[in-house]
Design a protein around this motif. Structure first.
Motif, mmCIF file in Angstrom:
data_model
loop_
_atom_site.group_PDB
_atom_site.id
_atom_site.type_symbol
_atom_site.label_atom_id
_atom_site.label_comp_id
_atom_site.label_asym_id
_atom_site.label_seq_id
_atom_site.Cartn_x
_atom_site.Cartn_y
_atom_site.Cartn_z
ATOM 1 N N GLN A 31 0.851 -1.195 0.000
ATOM 2 C CA GLN A 31 0.000 0.000 0.000
ATOM 3 C C GLN A 31 0.883 1.240 0.000
ATOM 4 O O GLN A 31 1.061 1.890 1.029
ATOM 5 N N PRO A 32 1.429 1.618 -1.165
ATOM 6 C CA PRO A 32 2.333 2.772 -1.205
ATOM 7 C C PRO A 32 1.660 4.094 -0.846
ATOM 8 O O PRO A 32 2.348 5.068 -0.546
ATOM 9 N N VAL A 33 0.330 4.119 -0.889
ATOM 10 C CA VAL A 33 -0.421 5.251 -0.330
ATOM 11 C C VAL A 33 -1.422 4.638 0.649
ATOM 12 O O VAL A 33 -2.436 4.068 0.243
ATOM 13 N N ALA A 34 -1.103 4.722 1.932
ATOM 14 C CA ALA A 34 -1.880 3.999 2.946
ATOM 15 C C ALA A 34 -2.541 4.969 3.915
ATOM 16 O O ALA A 34 -1.984 6.012 4.265
ATOM 17 N N ARG A 35 -3.711 4.593 4.364
ATOM 18 C CA ARG A 35 -4.423 5.399 5.358
ATOM 19 C C ARG A 35 -3.854 5.095 6.737
ATOM 20 O O ARG A 35 -3.756 3.925 7.139
ATOM 21 N N VAL A 36 -3.466 6.139 7.460
ATOM 22 C CA VAL A 36 -2.976 5.974 8.830
ATOM 23 C C VAL A 36 -3.643 7.012 9.718
ATOM 24 O O VAL A 36 -4.298 7.937 9.246
#
Length: 398
Positions: A31-36
């Motif tokens: 997930q190179p763009v991940a929700r955190v």
């Protein structure tokens, strides 16, 4: 946040600075763009691949300045006044950029390299006099880095410790504002104001340049802005150069064959420093930006007003750009690392930072050929809740 395998992650990642957090690799691959969720409990997008990190850093639709706006999602609570977050923007708006950029250029001070080398030798003389094991952080990396920035500003070198003490508070990362942050800032700002308006007036360094500009331009009367610029330069510069140097020393102390190569091939020092910049994990927390409009980043549409965090250790260890990224390789043909950022906010002191590190590391490997950690690296205590990954102490023997 979970990956497709439903593994949970926390952010920020591990504070240990000598081992790449395994989550950095998993996030980049899955997930190179991940929700955190950040320390403050706000949602954010964490970007961890090189290509997408570079996109965000270079795209002016992602703003650093706006991370200080009221009501926006935050990485952590502000511990300095909002106007300081965009100090380079303040510099530009006040017409001070030339003075700052000349101060940050190693070519502007023809005696700088010799002075840095002499300072490095002086500090090592004192460490050797005290005997081993020696505390390298307090005895070398911090005073060496702080002395450079005192020289750049034109303030007494002996004042380095009180200013570094202010950094210890200013760069705390906290989920909520804390009581000491505001008085800490104004204490150090007061120091810079006193130095700026001292009698006799400063003539050297950035403060000396500011005094001359103020005399030439009647409209330049905002002493607090001038002091803020000077204090911001010291804080950002001294902590960054010192923390990188600590990480470089740890890496070389654990790999004596690399230190030996630098002794035998000193002409490699430039490439070596660039590779150590790529390899080091000192940045600690991701670089924050606020989206000014909807922007597509990879497979994710980032909405206006959302917080994006660029994970530098994800980008700098991306095997698509850096083959065998967990190996220090002084012979990399290309090294487009993001340790200095990219785009509008590319670090203006990158050349100075390289000069500072090259001289320090060359002196260290020549003076202390047997340099090694005094105890196993896994027993180093890494500071929690700080903008940089820092070992609290770095005892060494040689």
């Amino acid at each position: 946040m979970t990956t497709s395998a439903q593994r949970e992650f926390t952010f920020p990642l591990s504070r240990r600075g000598d081992v790449l957090p395994e989550e950095a690799t998993l996030l980049r691959e899955q997930q190179p763009v991940a929700r955190v969720r950040t320390l403050t409990g706000d949602p954010a997008w964490l970007v961890s691949s090189y290509q997408l990190a570079k996109q965000v850093l270079e795209d002016e639709r992602f703003s650093l300045k706006d991370t200080a706006n009221p009501g926006v999602p935050r990485q952590y609570a502000l511990t300095i006044p909002p106007e300081v977050v965009n100090s380079m923007g303040n510099i530009n708006s006040a017409g001070l950029r030339d003075a700052v950029m000349k101060t940050l250029s190693p070519r502007a001070d023809k005696e700088l390299a010799g002075w840095l080398e002499a300072e490095a030798h002086r500090l090592l003389d004192e460490l050797e006099r005290q005997g081993q094991p020696a505390e390298l952080r307090d005895g070398f990396t911090e005073p060496y880095s702080a002395a450079l920035h005192c020289r750049l500003l034109g303030i007494p070198t002996d004042d380095w410790r009180r200013l570094m003490g202010g950094i210890d508070v200013a760069f705390q990362t906290s989920p909520v504002p804390f009581e000491g942050s505001t008085p800490n800032w104004y204490k150090d700002l007061g120091y810079m104001l006193d130095r700026l308006n001292a009698d006799p007036a400063p003539t050297e360094g950035l403060l000396g340049r500011f005094v001359r500009l103020r005399a030439e331009r009647a409209e330049l009367e905002d002493d607090e802005l001038l002091a803020t610029v000077a204090l911001s330069l010291f804080g950002a510069g001294a902590v960054s150069t010192s923390s990188f140097l600590l990480h470089a020393v740890i890496a070389l102390a654990q790999r004596p064959e690399l230190a030996e190569r630098l002794r035998k091939e000193p002409e490699l020092i430039g490439r070596a420093v660039d590779e150590l910049l790529r390899f080091n994990l000192s940045i600690g927390d991701a670089l924050p930006r606020i989206a000014l409009t909807d922007v597509q980043v990879g497979e994710v549409l980032v909405r206006q007003g959302e917080l994006v965090l660029v994970l530098i250790e994800g980008a700098n260890y991306d095997p698509a750009v850096f083959p065998d990224p967990e190996r220090i390789d002084f012979d990399r043909a290309e090294n487009p690392h993001l340790a200095f950022g990219a785009g509008r906010h590319f670090c203006p002191a990158s050349a100075l930072g390289r000069t500072h590190a090259e001289i320090a590391l060359q002196v260290l490997v020549e003076r202390l050929p047997g340099l090694r950690l005094a105890f196993p690296a896994e027993q180093l205590a890494w500071r929690p809740g700080f903008i940089k990954r820092l070992p609290e102490r770095l005892p060494v023997v040689w």
